[in-house]
Design a protein around this motif. Structure first.
Motif, PDB file in Angstrom:
ATOM      1  N   ALA A 132     -25.161  -2.815  19.837  1.00 29.76           N
ATOM      2  CA  ALA A 132     -25.700  -1.663  20.580  1.00 29.76           C
ATOM      3  C   ALA A 132     -24.765  -1.180  21.684  1.00 29.76           C
ATOM      4  CB  ALA A 132     -27.052  -2.030  21.189  1.00 29.76           C
ATOM      5  N   VAL A 134     -21.681  -0.264  21.643  1.00 35.66           N
ATOM      6  CA  VAL A 134     -20.773   0.851  21.311  1.00 35.66           C
ATOM      7  C   VAL A 134     -21.427   1.750  20.269  1.00 35.66           C
ATOM      8  CG1 VAL A 134     -18.483   1.525  20.520  1.00 35.66           C
ATOM      9  CG2 VAL A 134     -18.768  -0.621  21.768  1.00 35.66           C
ATOM     10  N   ALA A 135     -21.565   3.028  20.628  1.00 37.21           N
ATOM     11  CA  ALA A 135     -22.060   4.048  19.696  1.00 37.21           C
ATOM     12  C   ALA A 135     -23.477   3.760  19.195  1.00 37.21           C
ATOM     13  CB  ALA A 135     -21.093   4.220  18.526  1.00 37.21           C
ATOM     14  N   GLY A 136     -24.326   3.252  20.099  1.00 41.23           N
ATOM     15  CA  GLY A 136     -25.758   3.087  19.829  1.00 41.23           C
ATOM     16  C   GLY A 136     -26.080   2.519  18.464  1.00 41.23           C
ATOM     17  N   ALA A 137     -26.825   3.302  17.686  1.00 42.26           N
ATOM     18  CA  ALA A 137     -27.336   2.806  16.396  1.00 42.26           C
ATOM     19  C   ALA A 137     -26.240   2.636  15.342  1.00 42.26           C
ATOM     20  CB  ALA A 137     -28.372   3.792  15.858  1.00 42.26           C
ATOM     21  N   LEU A 140     -20.790  -0.330  13.936  1.00 39.68           N
ATOM     22  CA  LEU A 140     -19.358  -0.147  14.192  1.00 39.68           C
ATOM     23  C   LEU A 140     -18.703  -1.479  14.584  1.00 39.68           C
ATOM     24  CD1 LEU A 140     -17.096   1.953  14.422  1.00 39.68           C
ATOM     25  CD2 LEU A 140     -17.817   2.394  16.762  1.00 39.68           C
TER      26      LEU A 140
HETATM   27 NA    NA Z   1     -23.269   0.426  17.485  1.00 36.13          NA
END
Ligand code: NA
Ligand SMILES: NC(=O)C1=CN([C@@H]2O[C@H](COP(=O)(O)OP(=O)(O)OC[C@H]3O[C@@H](n4cnc5c(N)ncnc54)[C@H](O)[C@@H]3O)[C@@H](O)[C@H]2O)C=CC1
Ligand SMILES: N[C@@H](CC=O)C(=O)O
Length: 433
Positions: A132, A134-137, A140
């Motif tokens: 969570a 990096v780049a939320g949902a 990655l």
């Molecule tokens: Na993420």
């Protein structure tokens, strides 16, 4: 076979993300149990304001003593969604000492002192997961740490801050003002507790540090990342970008040097062509390109902020660490074996859009062009425009070919010293061409 004794979860923080984590843990309890192979039970929720009504959470689980909660000894997983450096760092390391694995969304802490967290996890044989952060949902971190572990990543570039993308999108497409757009992003739960972290680029820089560290198997901290926020972006910059067939985005760019001996990580506003896939990333969505030697170019896209999307990533990590716990295993830890140094911004090569206020008289264009040439910066296009209010001044917009950032800085310094240059209205990098 399903284990009947539940795995116990302590939730630290019950704000935008924490409340959604608690909600989904309750509503999806049966599915989570089936996927993990054991029920998961919310065993305690540490909050700062205990009197607040928290729908769906048993009031007997609420405590204001987060330290006592992580020290209980019967907790299998601690979910840290408080944010900030302290007490989050102390709580996470204490959780490891008392036998728990940790799931965190805290990019600020990971970029500031990830090494301490990784070391504590390894020492106690526990997991540290942070999809969570990096780049939320968007999945990655796991693709970089696991799916691409056999490849060589050379570049990671994208939009990693939902709040600033939301603001730029609103300003560009609906003519909203900066403050109005920021207020809306805050109300929607996208902004950090202190939105300065978003608009000044600290949040994106923290994410860039995490991405660069994982992608290049080296250690990159927040201070290693060159950072410019979007507070200096003016409506004139946006209009100028439009005239060039571009839009403005806050980009995070992590690159391995061509000789492979160093890396760079930077966050700054940039003009990108409207035809570029990143130009069509709207609202609080994020999009990240990963370029790997064997895989080629991969694109990751989705909601980058907000309670439920971020909780989705937290719960994915919860399932993973619970499965590891039942298998008496741990997932990947820190991989920093390449020990590549992080080069300064001056070593970066890119294109620039420079807007100058100049005296509107013969010879000025030649003078300006000479300064660029003397610093080894080649000009691609120049557009000169007399001011409607006259006054003997004109605007000169110069777009360069690719040049060293250090050479561009030298050029701008020299331009400022020219009598005929009244001011440097804006400097913006041009990417994606
Ligand atoms: Na993420
Ligand atoms: N909101 C978002 O879209 C995303 C947030 N994150 C990260 O998730 C974390 C949480 O963010 P939000 O939920 O948005 O923030 P928030 O401010 O809504 O929630 C944090 C909660 O922690 C509580 N808290 C603070 N200190 C505490 C303590 N010592 N003990 C117990 N509770 C304490 C606060 O009262 C607050 O309710 C941060 O690290 C943030 O960077 C990550 C991705 C997206
Ligand atoms: N404030 C952050 C939240 C997610 O990481 C953002 O706007 O992207």
């Amino acid at each position: 076979m399903m284990r009947t004794r539940p795995l116990k979860v302590a939730l630290l923080g019950c704000g935008v993300v924490g409340s959604e984590v608690a909600r989904i843990m309750t509503t999806h309890a049966d599915d989570l149990a089936a996927r993990i192979g054991a029920p998961v039970e919310l065993a305690g929720v540490a909050v700062r304001r205990p009197d607040r009504v928290r729908e769906g959470i048993d009031p007997s689980l609420i405590t204001t003593d987060a330290t006592a909660l992580v020290k209980r000894g019967d907790i299998d997983v601690v979910i840290e969604v408080i944010g900030g450096i302290e007490p989050a760092r102390a709580l996470i390391t204490t959780a490891f000492e008392h036998g728990a694995s940790v799931v965190s969304a805290n990019k600020a802490l990971l970029a500031e002192d990830g090494a301490t967290l990784y070391a504590a996890a390894e020492k106690h044989g526990r997991d540290l997961y942070f999809e969570a952060a990096v780049a939320g949902a968007i999945p990655l971190i796991r693709p970089l740490r696991e799916s691409l572990a056999g490849d060589k990543v050379n570049r990671v570039v994208g939009i990693v801050n939902g709040t600033t993308n939301f603001i730029l999108d609103k300003m560009d497409n609906s003519g909203a003002g900066y403050s109005e757009a920021l207020d809306e992003a805050t109300a929607l739960g996208y902004a950090e507790a202190d939105p300065t972290a978003d608009v000044e680029g600290f949040d994106a820089a923290a994410k860039a540090a995490i991405l660069a560290g994982i992608a290049f198997h080296t250690r990159v901290r927040l201070d290693d990342v060159y950072r410019e926020g979007l507070t200096e972006v003016t409506s004139a910059d946006m209009a100028s970008a439009r005239r060039m067939g571009c839009t403005v985005k806050l980009l995070a760019i992590c690159e391995r040097a061509a000789d492979g001996r160093s890396v760079t990580a930077r966050v700054h506003p940039a003009m990108i062509p409207l035809s570029h896939p990143l130009a069509s990333v709207r609202e609080a969505y994020n999009a990240v390109f990963v370029e790997a030697e064997a895989a080629g170019q991969l694109m990751f896209y989705g909601p980058g902020a907000g309670g439920a999307p971020t909780a989705s990533a937290v719960l994915g990590d919860l399932v993973a660490v619970c499965r590891n716990k039942l298998a008496d295993a741990t997932g990947p830890g820190e991989s920093a074996y390449t020990q590549l140094p992080v080069s300064p911004m001056g070593d970066v090569v890119t294109r620039y859009h420079i807007s100058l206020d100049v005296a509107d008289k013969p010879g000025v264009l030649a003078q300006v062009a000479t300064v660029f040439a003397e610093h080894g910066v080649s000009i691609d296009t120049v557009r000169q425009q007399g001011r409607p209010d006259g006054g003997g001044e004109a605007s000169l917009v110069v777009v360069t070919h690719r040049a060293l950032d250090a050479a561009l800085s030298g050029t701008v310094e020299a331009l400022r010293r020219l009598d005929t240059v009244r001011g440097v209205a804006s400097i913006m990098r041009v990417e994606g061409e």
